[in-house]
Design a protein around this motif. Sequence first.
Motif, PDB file in Angstrom:
ATOM      1  N   GLY A  29      -3.406  11.626  -5.244  1.00  0.00           N
ATOM      2  CA  GLY A  29      -2.850  10.799  -6.288  1.00  0.00           C
ATOM      3  C   GLY A  29      -3.482  11.030  -7.644  1.00  0.00           C
ATOM      4  N   GLY A  30      -2.909  10.378  -8.655  1.00  0.00           N
ATOM      5  CA  GLY A  30      -3.384  10.487 -10.021  1.00  0.00           C
ATOM      6  C   GLY A  30      -2.224  10.696 -10.975  1.00  0.00           C
ATOM      7  N   VAL A  31      -2.535  11.107 -12.196  1.00  0.00           N
ATOM      8  CA  VAL A  31      -1.526  11.376 -13.219  1.00  0.00           C
ATOM      9  C   VAL A  31      -1.601  12.862 -13.569  1.00  0.00           C
ATOM     10  CG1 VAL A  31      -0.763  10.898 -15.573  1.00  0.00           C
ATOM     11  CG2 VAL A  31      -1.629   9.038 -14.143  1.00  0.00           C
ATOM     12  N   LEU A  32      -0.515  13.576 -13.334  1.00  0.00           N
ATOM     13  CA  LEU A  32      -0.497  15.007 -13.625  1.00  0.00           C
ATOM     14  C   LEU A  32      -0.946  15.265 -15.062  1.00  0.00           C
ATOM     15  CD1 LEU A  32       0.248  17.972 -13.023  1.00  0.00           C
ATOM     16  CD2 LEU A  32       2.576  17.409 -13.790  1.00  0.00           C
ATOM     17  N   THR A  33      -1.890  16.198 -15.192  1.00  0.00           N
ATOM     18  CA  THR A  33      -2.385  16.604 -16.497  1.00  0.00           C
ATOM     19  C   THR A  33      -2.310  18.122 -16.573  1.00  0.00           C
ATOM     20  OG1 THR A  33      -3.858  14.678 -16.569  1.00  0.00           O
ATOM     21  CG2 THR A  33      -4.345  16.494 -18.082  1.00  0.00           C
ATOM     22  N   ALA A  55     -12.794  20.544 -10.126  1.00  0.00           N
ATOM     23  CA  ALA A  55     -11.605  21.068 -10.796  1.00  0.00           C
ATOM     24  C   ALA A  55     -10.379  20.190 -10.576  1.00  0.00           C
ATOM     25  CB  ALA A  55     -11.322  22.491 -10.342  1.00  0.00           C
ATOM     26  N   MET A  56     -10.370  19.403  -9.503  1.00  0.00           N
ATOM     27  CA  MET A  56      -9.246  18.490  -9.295  1.00  0.00           C
ATOM     28  C   MET A  56      -9.092  17.532 -10.466  1.00  0.00           C
ATOM     29  SD  MET A  56      -9.749  17.523  -5.255  1.00  0.00           S
ATOM     30  CE  MET A  56      -8.516  16.228  -5.349  1.00  0.00           C
ATOM     31  N   GLY A  57     -10.201  17.143 -11.078  1.00  0.00           N
ATOM     32  CA  GLY A  57     -10.141  16.221 -12.201  1.00  0.00           C
ATOM     33  C   GLY A  57      -9.389  16.794 -13.388  1.00  0.00           C
ATOM     34  N   ARG A  58      -9.365  18.115 -13.524  1.00  0.00           N
ATOM     35  CA  ARG A  58      -8.667  18.739 -14.655  1.00  0.00           C
ATOM     36  C   ARG A  58      -7.159  18.511 -14.598  1.00  0.00           C
ATOM     37  NH1 ARG A  58     -11.061  24.848 -15.390  1.00  0.00           N
ATOM     38  NH2 ARG A  58     -13.182  24.344 -16.053  1.00  0.00           N
ATOM     39  N   VAL A  59      -6.608  18.377 -13.393  1.00  0.00           N
ATOM     40  CA  VAL A  59      -5.160  18.157 -13.269  1.00  0.00           C
ATOM     41  C   VAL A  59      -4.820  16.691 -13.098  1.00  0.00           C
ATOM     42  CG1 VAL A  59      -4.791  20.473 -12.342  1.00  0.00           C
ATOM     43  CG2 VAL A  59      -5.115  18.557 -10.756  1.00  0.00           C
ATOM     44  N   GLY A  60      -5.820  15.806 -13.226  1.00  0.00           N
ATOM     45  CA  GLY A  60      -5.545  14.377 -13.224  1.00  0.00           C
ATOM     46  C   GLY A  60      -5.764  13.651 -11.923  1.00  0.00           C
ATOM     47  N   ALA A  61      -6.529  14.211 -10.989  1.00  0.00           N
ATOM     48  CA  ALA A  61      -6.771  13.547  -9.701  1.00  0.00           C
ATOM     49  C   ALA A  61      -7.451  12.202  -9.899  1.00  0.00           C
ATOM     50  CB  ALA A  61      -7.630  14.435  -8.816  1.00  0.00           C
ATOM     51  N   SER A  62      -7.037  11.233  -9.088  1.00  0.00           N
ATOM     52  CA  SER A  62      -7.623   9.894  -9.169  1.00  0.00           C
ATOM     53  C   SER A  62      -8.834   9.734  -8.256  1.00  0.00           C
ATOM     54  CB  SER A  62      -6.574   8.845  -8.789  1.00  0.00           C
ATOM     55  OG  SER A  62      -6.099   9.082  -7.461  1.00  0.00           O
ATOM     56  N   TYR A  63      -9.048  10.670  -7.322  1.00  0.00           N
ATOM     57  CA  TYR A  63     -10.157  10.568  -6.363  1.00  0.00           C
ATOM     58  C   TYR A  63     -10.185   9.185  -5.716  1.00  0.00           C
ATOM     59  CZ  TYR A  63     -11.969  14.749  -8.770  1.00  0.00           C
ATOM     60  OH  TYR A  63     -12.124  15.992  -9.320  1.00  0.00           O
ATOM     61  N   SER A  64      -9.042   8.750  -5.222  1.00  0.00           N
ATOM     62  CA  SER A  64      -8.913   7.378  -4.738  1.00  0.00           C
ATOM     63  C   SER A  64      -9.609   7.174  -3.393  1.00  0.00           C
ATOM     64  CB  SER A  64      -7.428   7.012  -4.606  1.00  0.00           C
ATOM     65  OG  SER A  64      -6.816   7.777  -3.600  1.00  0.00           O
ATOM     66  N   HIS A  65      -9.713   5.915  -3.016  1.00  0.00           N
ATOM     67  CA  HIS A  65     -10.388   5.511  -1.772  1.00  0.00           C
ATOM     68  C   HIS A  65      -9.879   6.281  -0.563  1.00  0.00           C
ATOM     69  CE1 HIS A  65     -11.462   3.119   1.729  1.00  0.00           C
ATOM     70  NE2 HIS A  65     -10.189   2.899   1.959  1.00  0.00           N
ATOM     71  N   GLY A  66      -8.560   6.444  -0.444  1.00  0.00           N
ATOM     72  CA  GLY A  66      -7.984   7.057   0.743  1.00  0.00           C
ATOM     73  C   GLY A  66      -7.813   8.551   0.671  1.00  0.00           C
ATOM     74  N   ARG A  73       6.845   6.391  -7.863  1.00  0.00           N
ATOM     75  CA  ARG A  73       6.733   4.938  -7.685  1.00  0.00           C
ATOM     76  C   ARG A  73       6.358   4.551  -6.269  1.00  0.00           C
ATOM     77  NH1 ARG A  73      12.111   2.302  -9.166  1.00  0.00           N
ATOM     78  NH2 ARG A  73      12.689   3.372  -7.225  1.00  0.00           N
ATOM     79  N   ASP A  74       6.959   5.215  -5.281  1.00  0.00           N
ATOM     80  CA  ASP A  74       6.731   4.823  -3.894  1.00  0.00           C
ATOM     81  C   ASP A  74       5.779   5.757  -3.148  1.00  0.00           C
ATOM     82  OD1 ASP A  74       8.573   2.694  -4.167  1.00  0.00           O
ATOM     83  OD2 ASP A  74      10.239   4.094  -3.845  1.00  0.00           O
ATOM     84  N   GLU A  75       5.296   6.775  -3.824  1.00  0.00           N
ATOM     85  CA  GLU A  75       4.457   7.745  -3.125  1.00  0.00           C
ATOM     86  C   GLU A  75       3.036   7.223  -2.957  1.00  0.00           C
ATOM     87  OE1 GLU A  75       4.816  11.763  -4.488  1.00  0.00           O
ATOM     88  OE2 GLU A  75       6.928  11.517  -4.952  1.00  0.00           O
ATOM     89  N   PRO A  76       2.352   7.648  -1.895  1.00  0.00           N
ATOM     90  CA  PRO A  76       1.004   7.147  -1.630  1.00  0.00           C
ATOM     91  C   PRO A  76       0.029   7.560  -2.711  1.00  0.00           C
ATOM     92  CG  PRO A  76       1.531   9.001  -0.195  1.00  0.00           C
ATOM     93  CD  PRO A  76       2.791   8.634  -0.900  1.00  0.00           C
ATOM     94  N   ALA A  77      -0.999   6.717  -2.923  1.00  0.00           N
ATOM     95  CA  ALA A  77      -1.959   6.964  -3.996  1.00  0.00           C
ATOM     96  C   ALA A  77      -3.001   8.006  -3.611  1.00  0.00           C
ATOM     97  CB  ALA A  77      -2.652   5.659  -4.379  1.00  0.00           C
ATOM     98  N   GLY A  78      -3.226   8.199  -2.340  1.00  0.00           N
ATOM     99  CA  GLY A  78      -4.281   9.115  -1.926  1.00  0.00           C
ATOM    100  C   GLY A  78      -3.769  10.234  -1.057  1.00  0.00           C
ATOM    101  N   ASN A  79      -4.373  10.371   0.100  1.00  0.00           N
ATOM    102  CA  ASN A  79      -3.923  11.297   1.144  1.00  0.00           C
ATOM    103  C   ASN A  79      -4.510  12.691   1.084  1.00  0.00           C
ATOM    104  OD1 ASN A  79      -2.585   9.415   2.560  1.00  0.00           O
ATOM    105  ND2 ASN A  79      -0.535  10.059   1.983  1.00  0.00           N
ATOM    106  N   SER A  80      -5.366  13.002   0.135  1.00  0.00           N
ATOM    107  CA  SER A  80      -6.289  14.121   0.307  1.00  0.00           C
ATOM    108  C   SER A  80      -5.902  15.452  -0.314  1.00  0.00           C
ATOM    109  CB  SER A  80      -6.600  14.354   1.777  1.00  0.00           C
ATOM    110  OG  SER A  80      -6.938  13.152   2.422  1.00  0.00           O
TER     111      SER A  80
END
Length: 349
Positions: free
Chosen positions: A211-215, A265-276, A232-239
């Motif tokens: 998950g996250g916001v594409l950058t 590097a995931m952070g460069r594309v907007g990863a949220s690094y969420s709990h799940g 809108r309905d897609e999961p926030a995490g999942n790896s």
Amino acid sequence: MNPDFTAATRGRARARALGVVVGNLPTGPLNAITDVEGVLVGHTTVDDGADLHTGVTAVVPRHLSAGRPGLPAAVYAGNGYGKLVGSTQIDELGVLESPVVLTATLSAFRAADALLTYLMDRRPDGLSFNPVVGETNDGFLSDIRRRPITEQHVLDALEGASSGPPAEGCVGAGTGTTALGFKAGIGTSSRRPVVDGAPVTVGALVQANFGGVLTVRGVPMPAGDLVPGGGRDEPAGNSCMIVAATDAPLDARQLGRLARRAIFAMGRVGASYSHGSGDYAIAFTTAPPHLPPLPDGRLNPVFAAVMDAVEEALLNSLFTATTTTGVHGRTSHALPYDRLSGNSTGPHL
């Protein structure tokens, strides 16, 4: 060219074909993990056009053999909410003894048993093996509880692995994955930095499902702005699973540093690094064992290379994926190119 490449992308373009260039380092000839000599990739796709959108992706280092049963390696868990079979032995010994197989969460254990069959067939005198299998949860689009992956699916991916351009997007372990609010999948890229006057190769392959916001090149591109109802309905995490390979002579400790930067590097594309989100990187080297490791002070070009390669691989996983409707009628939309190029009123590069 691998015929799966065209079939999987269905005319979709990689990031560079759309003018999205990450960093200044040159790529290898294929701009893929298979630019690292001896590294092969194979896929098996399971897609019934309805409730099943899943598969297997195998990264096979040809250097593994009876004469060289292990390669220096390391694992870094950015967030350990996942299943990475075999990771603790890599942590303990700093050695990769098997190909790396990627699949869906609930199929990881069947895949590990199938990989064990593959290893035992090739080393009939062996008494212990450490199969390495990673996963992401493709249950948004695929009926994950059916666990459709069989031993033959895994063996087909392993035995069909090649040194050509790997298929990307909705193929293999990426068939049912989503990322950053869009349809994603498998992506790959490579870089050829110069270290001490000689080029080395660094390649990355990703199974993107986070998950996250594409950058893109620093520009946020929320899915809701690009696709009506997007994300809108897609999961926030999942790896996310990342495999990084290099021919630079590095020891296991240095490969751990490389693996960490792959996750960064995931952070460069907007990863949220969420709990799940179980975010893992596996890094290994195919360098001849007699070569001494590079001094730590010479690693900066290798670090830059892995971050650029992972960033571009993640973008490729999105750019090459196609809109998919799966279980329970859920749909994950492909990234719309016209909105990226500024041909509409939405965000543009």
